[in-house]
Design a protein around this motif. Structure first.
Motif, mmCIF file in Angstrom:
data_model
loop_
_atom_site.group_PDB
_atom_site.id
_atom_site.type_symbol
_atom_site.label_atom_id
_atom_site.label_comp_id
_atom_site.label_asym_id
_atom_site.label_seq_id
_atom_site.Cartn_x
_atom_site.Cartn_y
_atom_site.Cartn_z
ATOM 1 N N GLN A 42 -1.744 1.770 -3.235
ATOM 2 C CA GLN A 42 -2.385 2.282 -1.771
ATOM 3 C C GLN A 42 -3.920 2.356 -2.321
ATOM 4 O O GLN A 42 -4.213 2.237 -3.404
ATOM 5 N N ARG A 43 -4.738 2.721 -1.529
ATOM 6 C CA ARG A 43 -6.194 2.739 -1.578
ATOM 7 C C ARG A 43 -6.241 3.925 -2.349
ATOM 8 O O ARG A 43 -5.665 5.131 -2.367
ATOM 9 N N GLY A 44 -7.082 3.782 -3.658
ATOM 10 C CA GLY A 44 -7.162 4.973 -4.850
ATOM 11 C C GLY A 44 -5.992 4.930 -5.760
ATOM 12 O O GLY A 44 -5.894 5.731 -6.813
ATOM 13 N N ARG A 70 -7.917 1.184 -10.835
ATOM 14 C CA ARG A 70 -7.925 1.964 -9.415
ATOM 15 C C ARG A 70 -8.136 0.877 -8.504
ATOM 16 O O ARG A 70 -9.164 0.096 -8.433
ATOM 17 N N ARG A 71 -7.219 0.997 -7.239
ATOM 18 C CA ARG A 71 -7.465 0.119 -6.083
ATOM 19 C C ARG A 71 -8.523 0.684 -5.276
ATOM 20 O O ARG A 71 -8.544 1.866 -4.947
ATOM 21 N N ASN A 122 -9.014 -6.784 -6.509
ATOM 22 C CA ASN A 122 -9.263 -5.889 -5.465
ATOM 23 C C ASN A 122 -9.113 -4.339 -6.173
ATOM 24 O O ASN A 122 -9.169 -3.437 -5.478
ATOM 25 N N CYS A 123 -8.982 -4.273 -7.122
ATOM 26 C CA CYS A 123 -9.099 -3.021 -7.985
ATOM 27 C C CYS A 123 -10.269 -3.064 -9.040
ATOM 28 O O CYS A 123 -10.785 -3.963 -9.353
ATOM 29 N N GLY A 164 0.800 -1.143 -0.190
ATOM 30 C CA GLY A 164 0.084 -0.067 0.010
ATOM 31 C C GLY A 164 0.953 1.289 0.017
ATOM 32 O O GLY A 164 0.364 2.251 0.477
#
Ligand SMILES: C[S@@+](CC[C@H](N)C(=O)[O-])C[C@H]1O[C@@H](n2cnc3c(N)ncnc32)[C@H](O)[C@@H]1O
Length: 161
Positions: free
Chosen positions: A126-128, A160-161, A141-142, A93
């Motif tokens: 990372q997230r986003g 995009r994650r 997960n994306c 991340g």
């Protein structure tokens, strides 16, 4: 379409997406160039993101001398060895943007490469975080947001994650 047309379209899509991604990404997080090659896209990324840390991955250095990253940011070796080491060092991340361009003319080999690389790269985002790539990846997960960009379908891929 001639082969010249095809190359021009691919490179135009690549540049347009890198421009789009560099405007979209979070203010924090590392940037990865996976497949330094000649250094063209690395050069583009660093010109668009002058204040970001950009790590380049390559197993056989052949970049234009002006496009070789500082030693600290050059991850030499096979990505299947250097990416896990990078994750250990910076953590899962830690990446805001990964651009992946390591394909060859062998489509089957490219598919296998993307399949093996998918979990390594997904874990780093990372997230986003964004993955921009020259081929499709398998990232459960994306979200595949390629169609939300202006790039023609199937020419370049964005997740995009
Ligand atoms: C198409 S070139 C990259 C071109 C680059 N984006 C540019 O604009 O100049 C692909 C690069 O990926 C590198 N590469 C391919 N497989 C690799 C691997 N398993 N580990 C590290 N580098 C790899 C190759 O050595 C090659 O230089």
């Amino acid at each position: 379409m001639t082969r010249l047309d095809s190359v021009i379209r691919r490179l135009t899509a690549q540049r347009d997406l890198l421009d789009w991604a560099t405007r979209e990404i979070d203010a924090h997080g590392l940037v990865l160039e996976v497949g330094l090659g000649n250094g063209r896209t690395y050069d583009h990324l660093r010109s668009r993101l002058p204040n970001r840390e950009i790590y380049a991955f390559e197993r056989a250095l052949a970049a234009h001398p002006d496009c070789i990253p500082p030693e600290k940011y050059l991850m030499m070796g096979d990505v299947f060895e250097t990416l896990p080491m990078f994750t250990e060092r910076f953590g899962a991340g830690s990446v805001a943007l990964a651009h992946v361009d390591i394909g060859t003319g062998d489509e089957e080999a490219n598919r296998q490469l993307a399949k093996r690389l998918s979990p390594l790269l997904e874990n780093l985002l990372q997230r986003g975080g964004l993955l921009v790539a020259d081929r499709a990846f398998d990232l459960p997960n994306c979200t595949d947001i390629s169609s939300q960009t202006n790039v023609a379908e199937g020419r370049y891929f964005v997740y995009r994650r």
